[in-house]
Design an enzyme around this catalytic site. Structure first.
Site, short mmCIF file in Angstrom:
data_model
loop_
_atom_site.label_atom_id
_atom_site.label_comp_id
_atom_site.label_asym_id
_atom_site.label_seq_id
_atom_site.Cartn_x
_atom_site.Cartn_y
_atom_site.Cartn_z
N TRP A 106 0.83 -1.21 0.00
CA TRP A 106 0.00 0.00 0.00
C TRP A 106 0.86 1.25 0.00
O TRP A 106 0.55 2.23 -0.68
CB TRP A 106 -1.00 -0.03 1.16
CG TRP A 106 -1.89 -1.22 1.04
CD1 TRP A 106 -1.90 -2.33 1.83
CD2 TRP A 106 -2.88 -1.46 0.02
NE1 TRP A 106 -2.83 -3.23 1.36
CE2 TRP A 106 -3.43 -2.73 0.26
CE3 TRP A 106 -3.33 -0.72 -1.08
CZ2 TRP A 106 -4.42 -3.28 -0.55
CZ3 TRP A 106 -4.32 -1.26 -1.89
CH2 TRP A 106 -4.87 -2.53 -1.62
N ASP A 173 -1.38 6.85 6.55
CA ASP A 173 -2.44 5.92 6.15
C ASP A 173 -2.62 4.92 7.30
O ASP A 173 -1.75 4.07 7.51
CB ASP A 173 -2.04 5.21 4.86
CG ASP A 173 -3.03 4.12 4.45
OD1 ASP A 173 -4.04 3.92 5.13
OD2 ASP A 173 -2.78 3.46 3.41
N LYS A 197 -11.69 -1.77 7.46
CA LYS A 197 -10.89 -2.65 8.30
C LYS A 197 -11.39 -2.62 9.74
O LYS A 197 -11.70 -3.63 10.33
CB LYS A 197 -9.42 -2.24 8.28
CG LYS A 197 -8.83 -2.03 6.89
CD LYS A 197 -8.61 -3.32 6.14
CE LYS A 197 -7.88 -3.03 4.83
NZ LYS A 197 -7.74 -4.20 4.00
#
Lengths: 361, 361
Positions: A106, A173, A197
């Site tokens: 990511w 993030d 999540k």
């Protein structure tokens, strides 16, 4: 106590498990929201009943992060992947550069998007060892426009245990460990997280942003990529993802009412300790990353012999363990221990591992 | 027949009414999706159960539009407002220009975003008469990169009854009349629609795009704004808005199973005729737009005397009429007659108008 959802233990890496009380309220709202006699799915986002939802969803983030009105909270569509673009679009200057640390898939994607918009320096990376550790000891250039990091590596299972001293705006993030542990939010200028999540269903992304970093890079911006346009619209510049924001609000309300981040952090610590202790004890499994960088959210481990995998898959089914297959880049197993996962699910996994060792070691 | 949802008649302009059977299935999926023993809100979008949902949602659009594999279907986050940017981002060339027709607020916003990215010619506009008609008789330049129009004006209540002959790729925002009537989709190169009017809840936007128009303008693109990146990812380049896409799929399945666009078009015609006939007959109300351009989805009308408004508001409540307040730019009333609204709701509104005339005219 975290209520049990069903007999199935849901270790999905994302979208991930949500509290059963939240799911029940979400289900009810699909038929009759707020006693309006209408479904949440078919009312105006400008109705006072829904504006109250958005207001509460935004305030809860401020409450849980313990920040004041120098910060704004947004819920936008497009996922964290859109934030990979919006962060540099709003913060990167024409002649400046952004500093990134590369800790996995990511982070790499965030770097790729930033490079399309300007200059990027990757000041540290763990790519040399397949992202199995978190780089430390690097210095962040004081002339960078901002520094970007990824707090938790969902795929490889590492987690930043501390954040570096940062002389420039710190952007993070937190998609896969948001509100799982105490962080000093005031050290950050921008935090973003895909909801799916630890916070809600897929379809909305939370952004906490300190207002004073915005509007400075001189770019003529497309409205939907402009944080200030969304702030001006109170997170309703356009029709928001109504239902996903509602469920995120319910989840954060659940977290706050139960005792907040301090409460969940203790439970998460116990869950992670329980599972890592078993991995280290059990001769049939081995962890995949540096011990000091182990994620408390995504626990990755491999069977010590390849032939164990098919057998453990079978056994896992009898224990109703769902979503433990490792990401294709790592293989083996990944158990995601998000906030709503009860300790008893971890205990069930540990039981299965013990039984497996007895049978096959 | 369209089943009645509740005793409340939901004329909301958007998010708008959905079929009751769809709401029931959505509610159930929040607890137990597809008999998995897990909620749709907490399973992986890569699970085979969900991949089947996305596949069906994409295929249903092709079926209802009767197009083949030269087209692709995407469901993205960010709303139609993001499409205002993505269309020029993907189609507008550096030295070329795009042709737009300005028929209202949303068309104006689309034009504004395109102008940030390149050259735009507004070749026709109804702004001179406050968007109360649809411009006709204009010629689309044969050297434009594309032509963009908005099929239905949600705010002012006008609708394009025919689409112009188009020598360049025809792009259309159908957010508020998608699948409400037969159109020849093969005449279009790109159709987009925010789901929350006629197709599903807020949070996903449908895009139908002819593949051969893409990848031609040489722009180095941010991934999330690149149609080809999403096509390559089969509409899952990143985590999609899982639940909104599911509910859209259910709504399209409902439409197809009941007889498709031809079936709903007849019902929509009856609903619109019923209401417009009453507006024209009733001395207390007057329509706001040119008769030949009246929208069959959003019916705008004003009281003939300002003092009627407060009284009709009261009466409307006794008839359980919800969401009929006009947009602030127009005032008066707006009744949205989306696909899932049953004829009996229109009849209830007409009854209220008749009773009002008897009492107050």
């Amino acid at each position: 106590m975290i209520a049990t959802t069903t007999k199935i233990h849901n270790f999905s890496a994302g979208p991930g498990i949500l509290p059963i009380d939240v799911l029940k309220q979400a289900s009810e709202a699909c038929i009759n929201f707020d006693n309006m006699g209408l479904s949440l799915l078919e009312i105006s986002h400008r109705s006072k009943n829904y504006v109250a939802v958005m207001d509460e969803a935004r305030q809860l983030v401020k409450d849980l992060f313990e920040v004041g009105n120098d910060y704004e909270v947004l819920y936008l569509g497009g996922g964290a992947s859109t934030q990979f673009a919006m962060v540099p679009y709003n913060l990167l200057t024409e002649n400046g550069f952004a500093a990134y640390v590369n800790t996995g898939v990511w982070a790499s994607k965030a770097i790729k998007e930033a490079k399309i918009l300007g200059n990027v320096k990757v000041i540290a990376s763990s790519e040399d060892k397949k992202f199995t550790y978190v780089p430390k000891g690097y210095e962040i250039p004081a002339d960078a426009d901002y520094f970007h990091c990824t707090s938790n590596n969902t795929i490889f299972g590492t987690q930043m245990k501390a954040f570096p001293k940062c002389p420039v705006p710190l952007v993070c993030d937190m998609s896969s460990d948001l509100f799982s542990r105490k962080v000093n939010a005031k050290d950050f200028s921008l935090i973003y997280a895909g909801a799916q999540k630890n916070m809600g269903p897929a379809g909305s992304t939370m952004i906490l942003v300190k207002k004073d970093i915005l509007g400075k890079n001189g770019r003529k911006m497309l409205s939907m990529l402009d944080y200030n346009a969304h702030i001006k619209g109170e997170s309703m510049y356009n029709t928001p993802p109504v239902f996903p924001v509602y469920v995120s609000m319910l989840t954060l309300r659940w977290l706050k009412q139960n005792g907040g981040v301090e409460w969940i952090e203790k439970i998460n610590q116990t869950k992670a300790d329980t599972l890592y202790n078993e991995i280290d004890r059990n001769s049939c499994f081995v962890g995949t990353v540096a011990k000091e960088d182990r994620s408390f959210m995504n626990v990755c481990f491999l069977p010590t012999k390849p032939e164990y995998e098919a057998e453990f898959d079978k056994l896992a089914k009898t224990y109703n363990l769902s979503g433990i297959k490792g990401h294709r880049d790592v293989g083996g197993y990944r158990a995601s221990l998000y906030n709503a996962l009860p300790l008893e699910s971890v205990n069930a996994l540990v039981e299965a591992m013990k039984e497996f060792e007895k049978k096959f070691a």
